[in-house]
Design an enzyme around this catalytic site. Sequence first.
Site, PDB file in Angstrom:
ATOM      1  CD  GLU A 248      38.437  36.061  41.228  1.00 32.16           C
ATOM      2  OE1 GLU A 248      38.597  35.060  41.968  1.00 32.16           O
ATOM      3  OE2 GLU A 248      38.245  37.201  41.664  1.00 32.16           O
TER       4      GLU A 248
ATOM      5  CG  ASP B 163      33.153  38.151  47.418  1.00 30.41           C
ATOM      6  OD1 ASP B 163      33.195  38.857  48.440  1.00 30.41           O
ATOM      7  OD2 ASP B 163      33.843  38.414  46.399  1.00 30.41           O
TER       8      ASP B 163
ATOM      9  CB  SER C  34      34.293  43.107  41.517  1.00 33.01           C
ATOM     10  OG  SER C  34      34.894  42.088  42.258  1.00 33.01           O
TER      11      SER C  34
ATOM     12  CG  ASP D  78      34.395  35.542  42.177  1.00 34.30           C
ATOM     13  OD1 ASP D  78      33.154  35.627  42.059  1.00 34.30           O
ATOM     14  OD2 ASP D  78      35.085  36.376  42.802  1.00 34.30           O
TER      15      ASP D  78
ATOM     16  CE  LYS E  41      36.924  39.334  48.420  1.00 31.84           C
ATOM     17  NZ  LYS E  41      36.019  39.880  47.366  1.00 31.84           N
TER      18      LYS E  41
ATOM     19  CE  LYS F  50      38.590  34.795  45.440  1.00 28.10           C
ATOM     20  NZ  LYS F  50      37.509  35.262  44.550  1.00 28.10           N
TER      21      LYS F  50
ATOM     22  CD  GLU G 133      34.225  34.343  45.285  1.00 26.89           C
ATOM     23  OE1 GLU G 133      35.161  33.515  45.341  1.00 26.89           O
ATOM     24  OE2 GLU G 133      34.403  35.569  45.372  1.00 26.89           O
TER      25      GLU G 133
ATOM     26  CG  HIS H 199      39.604  41.511  38.945  1.00 27.24           C
ATOM     27  ND1 HIS H 199      39.580  40.373  39.702  1.00 27.24           N
ATOM     28  CD2 HIS H 199      39.032  42.476  39.702  1.00 27.24           C
ATOM     29  CE1 HIS H 199      39.011  40.631  40.877  1.00 27.24           C
ATOM     30  NE2 HIS H 199      38.663  41.903  40.895  1.00 27.24           N
TER      31      HIS H 199
ATOM     32  CG  HIS I 253      43.425  37.627  46.922  1.00 25.31           C
ATOM     33  ND1 HIS I 253      44.308  37.471  45.883  1.00 25.31           N
ATOM     34  CD2 HIS I 253      42.224  37.172  46.439  1.00 25.31           C
ATOM     35  CE1 HIS I 253      43.689  36.967  44.830  1.00 25.31           C
ATOM     36  NE2 HIS I 253      42.433  36.758  45.141  1.00 25.31           N
ATOM     37  NE  ARG I 254      38.154  42.662  48.231  1.00 20.14           N
ATOM     38  CZ  ARG I 254      37.043  43.354  48.497  1.00 20.14           C
ATOM     39  NH1 ARG I 254      36.771  43.707  49.740  1.00 20.14           N
ATOM     40  NH2 ARG I 254      36.192  43.707  47.538  1.00 20.14           N
TER      41      ARG I 254
ATOM     42  CD  GLU J 177      42.173  38.650  42.138  1.00 19.36           C
ATOM     43  OE1 GLU J 177      42.034  37.448  41.839  1.00 19.36           O
ATOM     44  OE2 GLU J 177      41.369  39.265  42.876  1.00 19.36           O
TER      45      GLU J 177
END
Length: 399
Positions: free
Chosen positions: A153, A300, A40, A230, A325, A376, A273, A144, A353-354, A194
């Site tokens: 998330e 983000d 994303s 998120d 990031k 995160k 987020e 995801h 992270h990604r 994730e």
Amino acid sequence: LITDVRLRRVLDSRGNPTVEADVLTESGGFGRAAAPSGASTGEYEAIELPPSEAIAAARRHAIPRLVDEVYAGNQREVDGALRAADGTDNFSEVGANSAVAISMAAGKAGADVLGAPLYQHLGGAFRGENFPTPLGNVVGGGEHAKEATHIQEFLSAPVGAPSVSEAIFANAAVHARISEILDDRDVPAAKGDEGAWAPPISDAEAFEVVDEAVSDVEDDLGFEIGFGLDIAAAELYDEDEGGYVFGDEVKSTDEMVDYVAEMVHEYDLVYVEDPLDENDYEGFAELTERVGEQTLVCGDDLFVTNVERLQDGIDVGAANSILIKPNQIGTLSDAFDAVELAVRNNYDAVISHRSGETEDTTIAHLAVATDAAFIKTGAVQGERTAKLNELIRIADDAV
Ligand code: PGA
Ligand code: ZN
């Protein structure tokens, strides 16, 4: 002095190729790092090239400016050479994936030369003593995972944990508890990219499930655990539909602000987020005005770790925290600059992270080096636990 930079394609956690860099120095220093990759991704991120193209471009343009030219320990010079080799403002020539892998590998080689852990090399002797609170992705969907929640998330946030290690174990316990609750409800659940549960339930039901799991684990462990989101709203926003698409329902910007504010109040959310589209500074500012005292509103895709976009946000009060990031911007120096601007303006930094990751642990060190409020990096699953376990080791002075 850097004597060699070697680049190769390795696998990321989705099974896609990504760029890994080795940096070697004259005095025998060595550093290795790999680029992560988003699904994303924000519209304004630095450009990730196909790994073979990024490697070829870096060999042609960047490596000649580094080898026998720059000290690995001089991170600003390394990153300046990468910028100069690229010549654009978004790494579209060399590829942000090659750039960030080389930048992080050079940081590690610099630390190796000094015989210091990376967090100490990057943070220096006067960094603070605090550890970041880990935000653990426990339920999710969006880009995801298919057939799961619209919100990307749901994040466990053990804000009352007495130590980073207890916080990390708390997130894993919430993840495990959610599996039991879903079982009780006869909901089958796959996992997303994730490692979060990706059940085929509504967003409303996911709020209930996460709330219950967090309360149960809070009772068990005896310290405060909150949760956050998120929303990755840029992925839900569709201009032609006139708003944010949640299946059959479309929410206007005003309705979205109301919805998020309601959820913040109903569930005492500690973190939200990307609650709105990546171009909607105004909507962000309105939500921050309404809930910024109670919760972190984090940009983000809005800020993409970019100091200019962050400054625009600061000017209008668009948020009170920023996701960091390194691969969104291309170098460690740029990521540090974003953290510094954020902190000077009372924005909390959240190192992240990604969704596509490797075993690389650089962001654990970055979070400690910058004294970030949060990190995160998932709750479970090898490429996530690589970072979490590294944090436990750093806290134990065992790195
Ligand atoms: P991404 O997702 O790595 O797929 O962009 C992570 C996030 O949105 O925070
Ligand atoms: Zn995000």
